[in-house]
Scaffold this motif. Structure first.
Motif, PDB file in Angstrom:
ATOM      1  N   PRO A  28       0.803  -1.228   0.000  1.00 52.96           N
ATOM      2  CA  PRO A  28       0.000   0.000   0.000  1.00 52.96           C
ATOM      3  C   PRO A  28       0.834   1.275   0.000  1.00 52.96           C
ATOM      4  O   PRO A  28       1.903   1.332   0.599  1.00 52.96           O
ATOM      5  N   PHE A  29       0.313   2.280  -0.693  1.00 51.75           N
ATOM      6  CA  PHE A  29       0.865   3.631  -0.651  1.00 51.75           C
ATOM      7  C   PHE A  29       0.182   4.270   0.556  1.00 51.75           C
ATOM      8  O   PHE A  29      -0.921   4.795   0.469  1.00 51.75           O
ATOM      9  N   HIS A  30       0.847   4.238   1.695  1.00 47.74           N
ATOM     10  CA  HIS A  30       0.180   4.588   2.940  1.00 47.74           C
ATOM     11  C   HIS A  30       0.644   5.925   3.504  1.00 47.74           C
ATOM     12  O   HIS A  30       1.509   6.601   2.940  1.00 47.74           O
ATOM     13  N   ILE A  31       0.063   6.294   4.630  1.00 49.59           N
ATOM     14  CA  ILE A  31       0.332   7.589   5.247  1.00 49.59           C
ATOM     15  C   ILE A  31       1.815   7.751   5.593  1.00 49.59           C
ATOM     16  O   ILE A  31       2.336   8.861   5.618  1.00 49.59           O
ATOM     17  N   GLY A  32       2.503   6.634   5.823  1.00 53.41           N
ATOM     18  CA  GLY A  32       3.929   6.698   6.148  1.00 53.41           C
ATOM     19  C   GLY A  32       4.783   7.206   5.005  1.00 53.41           C
ATOM     20  O   GLY A  32       5.924   7.627   5.216  1.00 53.41           O
ATOM     21  N   HIS A  33       4.255   7.174   3.774  1.00 51.64           N
ATOM     22  CA  HIS A  33       4.998   7.680   2.619  1.00 51.64           C
ATOM     23  C   HIS A  33       4.809   9.182   2.416  1.00 51.64           C
ATOM     24  O   HIS A  33       5.461   9.781   1.554  1.00 51.64           O
ATOM     25  N   LEU A  34       3.908   9.780   3.195  1.00 51.03           N
ATOM     26  CA  LEU A  34       3.556  11.178   2.959  1.00 51.03           C
ATOM     27  C   LEU A  34       4.743  12.118   3.149  1.00 51.03           C
ATOM     28  O   LEU A  34       4.997  12.994   2.312  1.00 51.03           O
ATOM     29  N   SER A  35       5.473  11.969   4.252  1.00 42.35           N
ATOM     30  CA  SER A  35       6.565  12.899   4.538  1.00 42.35           C
ATOM     31  C   SER A  35       7.636  12.854   3.459  1.00 42.35           C
ATOM     32  O   SER A  35       8.070  13.896   2.951  1.00 42.35           O
ATOM     33  N   SER A  36       8.088  11.661   3.099  1.00 38.33           N
ATOM     34  CA  SER A  36       9.121  11.535   2.075  1.00 38.33           C
ATOM     35  C   SER A  36       8.658  12.157   0.764  1.00 38.33           C
ATOM     36  O   SER A  36       9.409  12.887   0.099  1.00 38.33           O
ATOM     37  N   THR A  37       7.399  11.892   0.403  1.00 40.42           N
ATOM     38  CA  THR A  37       6.869  12.400  -0.860  1.00 40.42           C
ATOM     39  C   THR A  37       6.761  13.920  -0.846  1.00 40.42           C
ATOM     40  O   THR A  37       7.187  14.598  -1.787  1.00 40.42           O
ATOM     41  N   ALA A  38       6.200  14.484   0.231  1.00 41.15           N
ATOM     42  CA  ALA A  38       5.986  15.937   0.307  1.00 41.15           C
ATOM     43  C   ALA A  38       7.304  16.691   0.441  1.00 41.15           C
ATOM     44  O   ALA A  38       7.519  17.708  -0.235  1.00 41.15           O
ATOM     45  N   ILE A  39       8.196  16.208   1.314  1.00 38.73           N
ATOM     46  CA  ILE A  39       9.489  16.886   1.502  1.00 38.73           C
ATOM     47  C   ILE A  39      10.314  16.811   0.222  1.00 38.73           C
ATOM     48  O   ILE A  39      10.887  17.807  -0.236  1.00 38.73           O
ATOM     49  N   GLY A  40      10.387  15.626  -0.372  1.00 40.75           N
ATOM     50  CA  GLY A  40      11.166  15.460  -1.595  1.00 40.75           C
ATOM     51  C   GLY A  40      10.646  16.310  -2.736  1.00 40.75           C
ATOM     52  O   GLY A  40      11.425  16.947  -3.466  1.00 40.75           O
ATOM     53  N   ASN A  41       9.326  16.362  -2.894  1.00 44.14           N
ATOM     54  CA  ASN A  41       8.736  17.165  -3.962  1.00 44.14           C
ATOM     55  C   ASN A  41       9.019  18.648  -3.762  1.00 44.14           C
ATOM     56  O   ASN A  41       9.334  19.379  -4.716  1.00 44.14           O
ATOM     57  N   SER A  42       8.945  19.109  -2.516  1.00 46.47           N
ATOM     58  CA  SER A  42       9.235  20.517  -2.235  1.00 46.47           C
ATOM     59  C   SER A  42      10.704  20.837  -2.506  1.00 46.47           C
ATOM     60  O   SER A  42      11.026  21.859  -3.119  1.00 46.47           O
ATOM     61  N   LEU A  43      11.604  19.967  -2.067  1.00 48.22           N
ATOM     62  CA  LEU A  43      13.028  20.198  -2.330  1.00 48.22           C
ATOM     63  C   LEU A  43      13.311  20.200  -3.831  1.00 48.22           C
ATOM     64  O   LEU A  43      14.123  20.990  -4.322  1.00 48.22           O
ATOM     65  N   TYR A  44      12.632  19.331  -4.560  1.00 46.98           N
ATOM     66  CA  TYR A  44      12.776  19.299  -6.025  1.00 46.98           C
ATOM     67  C   TYR A  44      12.451  20.670  -6.618  1.00 46.98           C
ATOM     68  O   TYR A  44      13.180  21.210  -7.457  1.00 46.98           O
ATOM     69  N   ARG A  45      11.360  21.266  -6.155  1.00 45.14           N
ATOM     70  CA  ARG A  45      10.937  22.561  -6.682  1.00 45.14           C
ATOM     71  C   ARG A  45      11.856  23.691  -6.208  1.00 45.14           C
ATOM     72  O   ARG A  45      12.166  24.609  -6.974  1.00 45.14           O
ATOM     73  N   ILE A  46      12.281  23.631  -4.957  1.00 44.61           N
ATOM     74  CA  ILE A  46      13.161  24.672  -4.419  1.00 44.61           C
ATOM     75  C   ILE A  46      14.499  24.681  -5.148  1.00 44.61           C
ATOM     76  O   ILE A  46      14.995  25.744  -5.561  1.00 44.61           O
ATOM     77  N   TYR A  47      15.101  23.511  -5.323  1.00 47.31           N
ATOM     78  CA  TYR A  47      16.391  23.456  -6.019  1.00 47.31           C
ATOM     79  C   TYR A  47      16.254  23.919  -7.469  1.00 47.31           C
ATOM     80  O   TYR A  47      17.123  24.630  -7.993  1.00 47.31           O
ATOM     81  N   GLY A  48      15.181  23.539  -8.122  1.00 44.86           N
ATOM     82  CA  GLY A  48      14.957  24.003  -9.486  1.00 44.86           C
ATOM     83  C   GLY A  48      14.812  25.510  -9.551  1.00 44.86           C
ATOM     84  O   GLY A  48      15.297  26.157 -10.481  1.00 44.86           O
ATOM     85  N   PHE A  49      14.166  26.092  -8.535  1.00 46.68           N
ATOM     86  CA  PHE A  49      13.949  27.536  -8.460  1.00 46.68           C
ATOM     87  C   PHE A  49      15.266  28.276  -8.290  1.00 46.68           C
ATOM     88  O   PHE A  49      15.388  29.442  -8.687  1.00 46.68           O
ATOM     89  N   LEU A  50      16.258  27.596  -7.710  1.00 45.21           N
ATOM     90  CA  LEU A  50      17.563  28.215  -7.471  1.00 45.21           C
ATOM     91  C   LEU A  50      18.588  27.865  -8.550  1.00 45.21           C
ATOM     92  O   LEU A  50      19.787  28.024  -8.351  1.00 45.21           O
ATOM     93  N   GLY A  51      18.098  27.385  -9.683  1.00 43.97           N
ATOM     94  CA  GLY A  51      18.979  27.205 -10.826  1.00 43.97           C
ATOM     95  C   GLY A  51      19.625  25.838 -10.962  1.00 43.97           C
ATOM     96  O   GLY A  51      20.388  25.600 -11.904  1.00 43.97           O
ATOM     97  N   TYR A  52      19.366  24.940 -10.031  1.00 51.56           N
ATOM     98  CA  TYR A  52      19.895  23.581 -10.150  1.00 51.56           C
ATOM     99  C   TYR A  52      19.058  22.789 -11.158  1.00 51.56           C
ATOM    100  O   TYR A  52      17.970  23.215 -11.558  1.00 51.56           O
TER     101      TYR A  52
END
Length: 577
Positions: free
Chosen positions: A126-150
């Motif tokens: 199952p894709f369960h609630i325990g995957h939420l933090s990794s998914t949300a944090i990773g997705n945000s970092l993906y966007r932040i790094y892209g915003f800073l030119g990486y």
């Protein structure tokens, strides 16, 4: 040049000390009457060999007051700087309005790859609630790094290998059928998996069957591979539905199975460098000199482990992307595992291991058990998101009766999903989180809906300006930047909005430096809190024309920054709520 940089440069010129270091010492006074910026001179006492009050008095005489500041005063060992409010408003607004949704962006990354391993769901589980933090944090970092030119590389390291797939095949052949595969539900696969474990307690020979079937997968047996691929397809179809709800995307789904043919060179190198030792039949790297238990590379039966796979994964990612950084967004329970893997890479002579980081986080639990669909001990993330959307729709239908149909559904989805994601990202990632629907969906607290509502409020104010004939359409601005009366933004409420906007770019940089998206969330909350107070304290549409235009410009700047911040956190910015 912003005021903090200008102050630091002025103090540097007077002392000969480094401006960058001095800028880091600047503080915000607890009371606006004490100034807009404070410099604690006790930080210089050792270098200048003087008492802080003496340093403050001497510096005030020497300083050339930068443009944008009206005066400087001493208060004990502090230098308090007062901004020229109109000049400050002009500087901040011109930056925000000219850069638009790129305000706070930069090219500091210069296209360097940042590999971000996040979410990493397991096939047939199952894709369960325990995957939420990794998914949300990773997705945000993906966007932040892209915003800073990486150049971020989002990697979903699928758990798609191991004897559990042999167990799944045994269970399917005993109790499954084609109709179940056609239906394609991970929940049905989970039921089979649970039943296998229950039955295997009474019939342990089933575990031997499972190992035999997994060996067939390893050997490329047609039937075994076909079933394995069906399980994988069912899982991916279901999890993609959740990723679409979250607006999360990946550049690579290379999972554990991808590295099967890439581990042997690592094992051979460890052996050649005399790093492998035999310990009770297993091949290990002894890490006792570093106060760590051994890192097991091969079990006594010759099977590889997670560490073996992660060593091969690290090598592949370096060879493929020549990464500037490689991040693993994985729960803190794996702290020791990553310390071991990084240490083994260091012993192998991989100097690029210094660019690898385990971005750990705490656990997520749900307090409102009665509000979520439970399957044994599993809380499916899709159920949590759907429950949040349904509850948000009910709240909106009551609070905004004019919002109906597709517009209501779209807003409810944006706010419901956003509330769940915000609940993870508003605290430092290492903290354990107890998720509550009631708290997350509160439109008045420090929540995602509050921030999204503030964005919608800004949009509503600007729409009213268009309706009042101050602009031809929503594409036009109801103000003229070239002739704004910045004196109209010199009161405390407006100045506090400007300060929050001014601080936003630094928060993005700090979030990347520390891999902490919550720093963006907190900066965003500061903007919203300040804007809502400004909205109530300062009349906008019925103010005199000069003040009205300036306040509309400030509203537009706040709207822009809130939208950007929501994007960086992985949330939508609805225009109506």
């Amino acid at each position: 040049m912003d005021n903090q940089t200008a102050i630091a440069a002025a103090i540097a010129a007077a002392t000969g000390l480094a401006a960058d270091e001095l800028k880091g010492y600047l503080e915000t006074p607890p009371n606006p009457a004490m100034g807009d910026y404070a410099f604690p001179c006790f930080k210089l006492a050792k270098a200048l060999r003087k008492a802080p009050p003496a340093i403050a008095a001497e510096l005030m005489d020497k300083l050339v007051l930068p443009a944008g500041l009206s005066r400087v005063e001493t208060a004990g060992g502090y230098l308090n700087f007062f901004a020229d409010k109109a000049s400050y408003a002009s500087g901040v607004l011109s930056r925000v309005l000219s850069q638009g949704e790129r305000y706070g962006a930069s090219e500091e990354g210069k296209g360097g790859h940042v590999c971000i391993d996040y979410s990493s769901i397991n096939i047939a589980k199952p894709f369960h609630i325990g995957h939420l933090s990794s998914t949300a944090i990773g997705n945000s970092l993906y966007r932040i790094y892209g915003f800073l030119g990486y150049a971020p590389v989002g990697i979903n390291h699928l758990g798609d290998w191991g004897t559990q797939f042999g167990k799944m095949i045994v269970a399917f052949k005993k109790w499954g059928d084609e109709a179940m595969l056609e239906k394609g539900s991970v929940r049905d696969l989970v039921k089979l998996y649970v039943r296998f474990h229950d039955e295997a307690e009474a019939h342990p020979e089933m575990n031997d069957e499972a190992r035999a079937w997994f060996k067939k997968i390893e050997d490329g047996d047609a039937e075994a591979i076909a079933l394995f691929e069906r399980f994988k397809a069912i899982t991916m179809r279901e999890v993609m539905r959740v990723y679409d709800m979250l607006d999360v995307h990946f550049d690579s789904y290379a999972g554990e199975s991808f590295y099967n043919d890439k581990m042997q060179p690592i094992v051979e190198e460890l052996r050649e460098k005399n790093l492998l030792k035999l310990d009770q039949g297993a091949q290990i790297v002894d890490l006792s000199a570093y106060d760590m238990p051994p890192c097991i590379i091969l079990r006594s039966d010759g099977a590889t482990l997670y560490a073996t796979r992660d060593l091969a994964t690290a090598q592949y990612r370096h060879d493929t992307y020549a990464f500037a950084k490689s991040l693993y967004v994985v729960a803190y329970q794996q702290n020791l595992h990553f310390k071991q893997v990084f240490k083994v890479l260091e012993l192998m002579g991989r100097d690029w291991v210094k660019d690898m980081e385990h971005v750990n986080f705490g656990m997520v639990s749900i307090t409102d058990g009665t509000l979520s669909t439970r399957h044994g001990n599993v809380v499916y993330l899709e159920d949590v998101l759907n429950a949040a959307i349904d509850k948000t729709r009910a709240v909106m239908a009551e609070k905004s009766p004019d919002l109906t149909g597709e517009a209501l559904d779209e807003a409810a989805k944006a706010v419901g999903v956003g509330a769940v994601v915000w609940g993870v990202l508003y605290s430092a990632r290492i903290k354990d989180i107890s998720f509550s629907y009631e708290k997350a969906l509160n439109f008045d607290g420090e929540t995602g809906p509050y921030v999204q509502y503030t964005h919608a409020r800004c949009c509503s104010v600007l729409a009213k300006a268009v309706q009042a004939g101050l602009a031809q359409s929503s594409q036009d601005k109801p103000y003229d930047v070239a002739s704004l009366d910045y004196e109209a933004l010199s009161d405390e409420a407006a100045t506090n909005v400007l300060k929050a906007l001014d601080a936003f770019p630094a928060a993005i940089c700090a979030a990347a430096e520390k891999n902490e998206p919550y720093l963006v969330a907190r900066a965003l909350m500061d903007v919203c809190t300040a804007y809502n107070k400004f909205y109530y304290d300062d009349r906008i549409m019925d103010a005199e024309p000069n003040a009205r235009e300036a306040r509309l410009a400030l509203t537009d700047a706040a709207r822009t920054v809130i939208k950007t911040g929501l994007y960086l956190l992985g949330l939508k910015a609805p225009e109506r709520m």
